[in-house]
Design a protein around this motif. Structure first.
Motif, PDB file in Angstrom:
ATOM      1  N   ALA A 237       0.842  -1.204   0.000  1.00 26.20           N
ATOM      2  CA  ALA A 237       0.000   0.000   0.000  1.00 26.20           C
ATOM      3  C   ALA A 237       0.876   1.253   0.000  1.00 26.20           C
ATOM      4  N   ILE A 238       1.950   1.221   0.773  1.00 25.71           N
ATOM      5  CA  ILE A 238       2.843   2.388   0.873  1.00 25.71           C
ATOM      6  C   ILE A 238       3.552   2.614  -0.466  1.00 25.71           C
ATOM      7  N   ASP A 239       3.942   1.533  -1.134  1.00 22.88           N
ATOM      8  CA  ASP A 239       4.543   1.681  -2.472  1.00 22.88           C
ATOM      9  C   ASP A 239       3.558   2.357  -3.426  1.00 22.88           C
ATOM     10  N   ALA A 240       2.281   1.962  -3.320  1.00 27.38           N
ATOM     11  CA  ALA A 240       1.261   2.559  -4.200  1.00 27.38           C
ATOM     12  C   ALA A 240       1.105   4.046  -3.896  1.00 27.38           C
ATOM     13  N   LEU A 241       1.107   4.412  -2.614  1.00 28.01           N
ATOM     14  CA  LEU A 241       0.981   5.834  -2.245  1.00 28.01           C
ATOM     15  C   LEU A 241       2.140   6.630  -2.834  1.00 28.01           C
ATOM     16  N   LYS A 242       3.344   6.072  -2.688  1.00 21.13           N
ATOM     17  CA  LYS A 242       4.541   6.796  -3.167  1.00 21.13           C
ATOM     18  C   LYS A 242       4.488   6.963  -4.674  1.00 21.13           C
ATOM     19  N   LYS A 243       4.082   5.892  -5.366  1.00 21.36           N
ATOM     20  CA  LYS A 243       4.004   5.973  -6.839  1.00 21.36           C
ATOM     21  C   LYS A 243       3.034   7.072  -7.288  1.00 21.36           C
ATOM     22  N   ALA A 244       2.010   7.301  -6.451  1.00 20.14           N
ATOM     23  CA  ALA A 244       1.011   8.320  -6.797  1.00 20.14           C
ATOM     24  C   ALA A 244       1.438   9.702  -6.301  1.00 20.14           C
ATOM     25  N   GLY A 245       2.639   9.804  -5.737  1.00 17.28           N
ATOM     26  CA  GLY A 245       3.145  11.109  -5.290  1.00 17.28           C
ATOM     27  C   GLY A 245       2.653  11.508  -3.914  1.00 17.28           C
ATOM     28  N   LEU A 246       2.038  10.582  -3.184  1.00 15.44           N
ATOM     29  CA  LEU A 246       1.574  10.894  -1.826  1.00 15.44           C
ATOM     30  C   LEU A 246       2.668  10.557  -0.814  1.00 15.44           C
ATOM     31  N   ARG A 247       2.633  11.224   0.340  1.00 15.03           N
ATOM     32  CA  ARG A 247       3.653  10.993   1.368  1.00 15.03           C
ATOM     33  C   ARG A 247       3.080  10.115   2.481  1.00 15.03           C
ATOM     34  N   PRO A 248       3.498   8.823   2.514  1.00 11.86           N
ATOM     35  CA  PRO A 248       2.994   7.956   3.596  1.00 11.86           C
ATOM     36  C   PRO A 248       3.436   8.496   4.946  1.00 11.86           C
ATOM     37  N   GLY A 249       2.499   8.508   5.882  1.00  9.10           N
ATOM     38  CA  GLY A 249       2.820   9.048   7.211  1.00  9.10           C
ATOM     39  C   GLY A 249       2.435  10.505   7.327  1.00  9.10           C
ATOM     40  N   GLU A 250       2.406  11.224   6.179  1.00 10.75           N
ATOM     41  CA  GLU A 250       2.015  12.646   6.183  1.00 10.75           C
ATOM     42  C   GLU A 250       0.614  12.772   5.591  1.00 10.75           C
ATOM     43  N   ASP A 251       0.492  12.418   4.303  1.00  5.67           N
ATOM     44  CA  ASP A 251      -0.820  12.548   3.643  1.00  5.67           C
ATOM     45  C   ASP A 251      -1.762  11.425   4.074  1.00  5.67           C
ATOM     46  N   VAL A 252      -1.204  10.246   4.248  1.00  8.47           N
ATOM     47  CA  VAL A 252      -2.008   9.073   4.646  1.00  8.47           C
ATOM     48  C   VAL A 252      -1.266   8.331   5.755  1.00  8.47           C
ATOM     49  N   LYS A 253      -1.953   8.061   6.847  1.00  4.63           N
ATOM     50  CA  LYS A 253      -1.364   7.274   7.951  1.00  4.63           C
ATOM     51  C   LYS A 253      -1.602   5.794   7.675  1.00  4.63           C
TER      52      LYS A 253
END
Ligand code: AHR
Length: 325
Positions: A237-253
């Protein structure tokens, strides 16, 4: 052939046959015969947790410790586990250890094991059978307690604020899925502002965790928190967030379960917010149960492993290194 040569030659051949021709005798064979034979039906190799669990069993139930372990990897399929158990019965193993995929569907094969007089030890997840006499004892985690611990952290962190949640479930029907899902459902019922925007099973695998979140993001869904029922799905899930330009832990917990070494490092880097321990190191515990049974003692029927949870505060590299998985 000259008769004077023939008789010594026959004697020599017979001596050689006695010394090395009979494979069933000798000190090595005697040692092998004295080993306790354990058939272990393992769920699969779907996660870091599972690999650590297999290694723990192999290390504890080794020939040096007096065991011969027959390991069967069921690739997350219950029918393969049932076949493996039948094979163990046919081989006449001394003990069967079962790490069950799902809770239901074990009666028939466990009745066969009982009829063959083979004790069955259940590890990790629970089984649901009307007659608990079908297994000797169980050791594993309190998965509902794990779910409650995750929700308690979410409550402390977000309270009654609006929270859009993505829920990645494990294998449906497994105790790990049922307990962790029940925990979240109780949290949702108690927090009217929390909103479940997506729920699906990622089968406890990294690939499926990534795939599910990628689809959500492609559909333009927005969310604040991923509740992932194990670490590997969280990694995906975190890899998917990063690929979409989101910051895991910041934009999505992300809240996760297992507390594997990689996940704890991701807590230090801020990518995972909270991780509830699910301890896979059952090998020495199972070994101790078998040793008790060998001595004619009765181990407790149900043993819950003590577990904790982690967030960045107070977590150190040394503490991670000391944990063993
Ligand atoms: O049953 C334990 C669960 O199974 C772990 O959380 C998960 O990683 C594993 O595959």
């Amino acid at each position: 052939m000259n008769r004077r040569l023939l008789i010594p030659m026959l004697l020599l051949v017979s001596l050689l046959l006695t010394a090395c021709g009979n494979p069933g005798t000798g000190p090595a064979q005697d040692a092998e015969k004295s080993l306790i034979v354990v058939g272990f039906s393992q769920v699969g190799a779907e996660s870091d947790w599972r690999k650590a669990n297999t290694l723990s069993m192999q290390t504890a139930l080794s020939p040096e410790n007096g065991f011969r372990l027959i390991l069967d990897d069921a690739q997350q399929k219950q029918e393969k586990q049932i076949t493996a158990i039948r094979n163990f019965i046919n081989q006449g193993v001394d003990y069967i250890v079962l790490a069950p995929t799902t809770e239901r569907g074990w009666e028939t094969v466990l009745m066969e094991a009982k009829a063959a007089g083979i004790p069955v030890i259940i590890v990790d997840r629970m089984i649901e059978v009307a007659d608990t006499g079908l297994f000797t004892c169980w050791i594993g985690s309190d998965f509902r307690k794990e779910g409650d611990a995750a929700v308690a952290w979410m409550d402390a962190r977000f309270g009654d604020a609006p929270l859009r949640i993505v829920h990645l479930q494990g294998n449906i029907g497994s105790t790990a899925q049922i307990g962790r899902t029940d925990g979240l459902d109780a949290g949702l019922a108690a927090h009217p502002q929390w909103q479940l925007i997506f729920r699906a099973s990622g089968d406890f695998t990294q690939a499926k965790g990534q795939e599910l979140v990628e689809v959500l993001l492609r559909e333009g869904k927005a969310f604040d928190l991923i509740y992932s029922e194990n670490d590997n799905m969280a990694y995906g899930a975190i890899d998917a967030l990063k690929k979409a330009g989101l910051r895991p832990g910041e934009d999505v917990k992300t809240v996760s379960f297992d507390a594997s070494s990689t996940a704890l490092h991701m807590i230090l880097s801020g990518e995972i917010s909270f991780d509830v321990e699910c301890n896979p190191l059952h090998g020495p515990r199972v070994r101790s149960m078998i040793e008790q049974l060998e001595k004619g003692e009765t181990p407790p029927k149900f043993t819950y492993v003590e577990e904790t949870a982690f967030e960045r505060d107070g977590l150190t590299e040394d503490a991670i290194a000391a944990r063993g998985y």
